[in-house]
Design an enzyme around this catalytic site. Structure first.
Site, PDB file in Angstrom:
ATOM      1  N   LYS A 181       0.856  -1.195   0.000  1.00 12.49           N
ATOM      2  CA  LYS A 181       0.000   0.000   0.000  1.00 12.49           C
ATOM      3  C   LYS A 181       0.894   1.248   0.000  1.00 12.49           C
ATOM      4  CE  LYS A 181      -3.536  -2.800   2.078  1.00 12.49           C
ATOM      5  NZ  LYS A 181      -4.771  -2.883   2.846  1.00 12.49           N
ATOM      6  N   GLU A 185      -9.279  -0.724  -2.153  1.00 16.31           N
ATOM      7  CA  GLU A 185      -9.002   0.684  -1.834  1.00 16.31           C
ATOM      8  C   GLU A 185      -9.064   1.557  -3.087  1.00 16.31           C
ATOM      9  OE1 GLU A 185      -5.398  -0.051   0.339  1.00 16.31           O
ATOM     10  OE2 GLU A 185      -6.566  -0.949   1.954  1.00 16.31           O
ATOM     11  N   GLU A 202     -11.015 -10.713  -2.012  1.00 16.25           N
ATOM     12  CA  GLU A 202     -10.749  -9.877  -0.843  1.00 16.25           C
ATOM     13  C   GLU A 202     -12.040  -9.170  -0.430  1.00 16.25           C
ATOM     14  OE1 GLU A 202      -6.321  -8.887  -0.353  1.00 16.25           O
ATOM     15  OE2 GLU A 202      -7.230  -7.326  -1.548  1.00 16.25           O
ATOM     16  N   GLY A 214      -7.761  -4.408   5.999  1.00 19.96           N
ATOM     17  CA  GLY A 214      -7.199  -3.275   6.716  1.00 19.96           C
ATOM     18  C   GLY A 214      -7.470  -3.288   8.214  1.00 19.96           C
ATOM     19  N   SER A 252      -7.077  -9.215   6.130  1.00 15.03           N
ATOM     20  CA  SER A 252      -6.720  -9.473   7.530  1.00 15.03           C
ATOM     21  C   SER A 252      -6.126 -10.864   7.734  1.00 15.03           C
ATOM     22  CB  SER A 252      -7.928  -9.281   8.453  1.00 15.03           C
ATOM     23  OG  SER A 252      -8.285  -7.912   8.517  1.00 15.03           O
TER      24      SER A 252
HETATM   25  P1  PGA Z   1      -4.631  -6.568   5.177  1.00 11.63           P
HETATM   26  O1  PGA Z   1      -4.645  -6.036   3.677  1.00 11.63           O
HETATM   27  O2  PGA Z   1      -3.989  -7.942   5.154  1.00 11.63           O
HETATM   28  O3  PGA Z   1      -3.819  -5.578   5.940  1.00 11.63           O
HETATM   29  O4  PGA Z   1      -6.055  -6.648   5.635  1.00 11.63           O
HETATM   30  C1  PGA Z   1      -4.995  -6.906   2.635  1.00 11.63           C
HETATM   31  C2  PGA Z   1      -5.170  -6.152   1.354  1.00 11.63           C
HETATM   32  O5  PGA Z   1      -5.599  -4.991   1.365  1.00 11.63           O
HETATM   33  O6  PGA Z   1      -4.889  -6.702   0.285  1.00 11.63           O
END
Ligand code: PGA
Length: 264
Positions: free
Chosen positions: A13, A99, A169, A175, A215
């Protein structure tokens, strides 16, 4: 039963400077992956990309880009094109991450244009799909996945399918504010994704790896990696250090191998 690679990658990210990403990848190169058929990848910010494929090469680690604009060049201030990425030796592009869809207004149609432009440029494309909390609450989860996949994969030539990966996802699980998804919920969603892909491409669709992300961490990775039809994990926070990356990979791969890999 079909054995295929186990895919494991991290999306950084908007984290890590170029120097930090280089140190991270050097750390991964220094780790012994759990099996030869594990394909690792990292997706750092644009500013980390120049030179990184050379750092990653000794570990056979793919380096990906988080975004691009789906034309070769033009008056698109602030954007990056697929040829600019291929010129850097980039192996993979991320398309449709939650995102980008929710914070930057990327529509299904734009996601589809990006999938086609990425594949046309010879890049591997990791397409993310997933439903929001509101869509889940409305019982629309499968319908959303069906729609997102149909628009994103419309018109893909069969020859390009070998460079396509899909990540499920769920938006509500991603997140710091996300909630880890129940394994049986993920299993059902992945089954619906597989069935949709097979419907779109017949037998040729079976070669498309499906990863899980949202997550994922050291304690829950085994449950997700052992799901029938899951070919890998796509991890954010828990894999933002080389040690964390290696630990989640080892644990996830162990559970995946116990299951016996993917079968259909
Ligand atoms: P995260 O992010 O493992 O921190 O939840 C996953 C992603 O956004 O691909």
């Amino acid at each position: 039963m079909t054995q295929r690679p186990f895919y494991f990658g991290s999306n950084f990210k908007m984290h890590q400077t170029a120097a930090e990403s280089q140190a991270f990848v050097e750390g991964l190169v220094g780790q012994v992956p759990p099996a030869p058929d594990v394909q690792r990848f990292v997706i750092p910010p644009f500013t980390s990309l120049p030179g990184l494929p050379d750092v990653a090469r000794p570990g056979c680690i793919w380096v990906g880009a988080q975004n691009f604009y789906p034309v070769s060049e033009g008056p698109f201030t602030g954007e990056i094109s697929p040829p600019m990425l291929t010129a850097l030796g980039i192996h993979l592009v991320l398309v449709g991450h939650a995102e980008r869809r929710t914070l930057f207004g990327e529509t299904d149609e734009l996601v589809g244009r990006k999938v086609r432009a990425g594949l046309d440029a010879g890049l591997r494309v990791l397409l993310c799909v997933g439903e929001t909390a509101a869509e889940k609450a409305a019982g629309q989860g499968v319908a959303v996945l069906t729609r997102q996949l149909g628009i994103a994969l419309d018109g893909i030539e069969p020859e390009a399918l070998g460079r396509l990966l899909v990540a499920y996802e769920p938006v509500w699980s991603i997140g710091a504010r996300g909630t880890p998804a129940p394994v049986d919920y993920v299993a059902q969603a992945v089954a619906s994704i597989r069935s949709r892909i097979n419907g779109l491409f017949d037998d040729a669709g079976r070669q498309i790896p499906v990863l899980y992300g949202g997550s994922v961490n050291l304690s829950n990775c085994g449950g997700y990696a052992a799901i029938d039809g899951v070919d890998g994990l796509f991890v954010g926070r828990a894999a933002w250090t080389a040690d964390g990356y290696g630990a989640v990979l080892q644990a996830g791969f162990a559970a995946h191998r116990m299951r016996g890999g993917w079968s259909s």
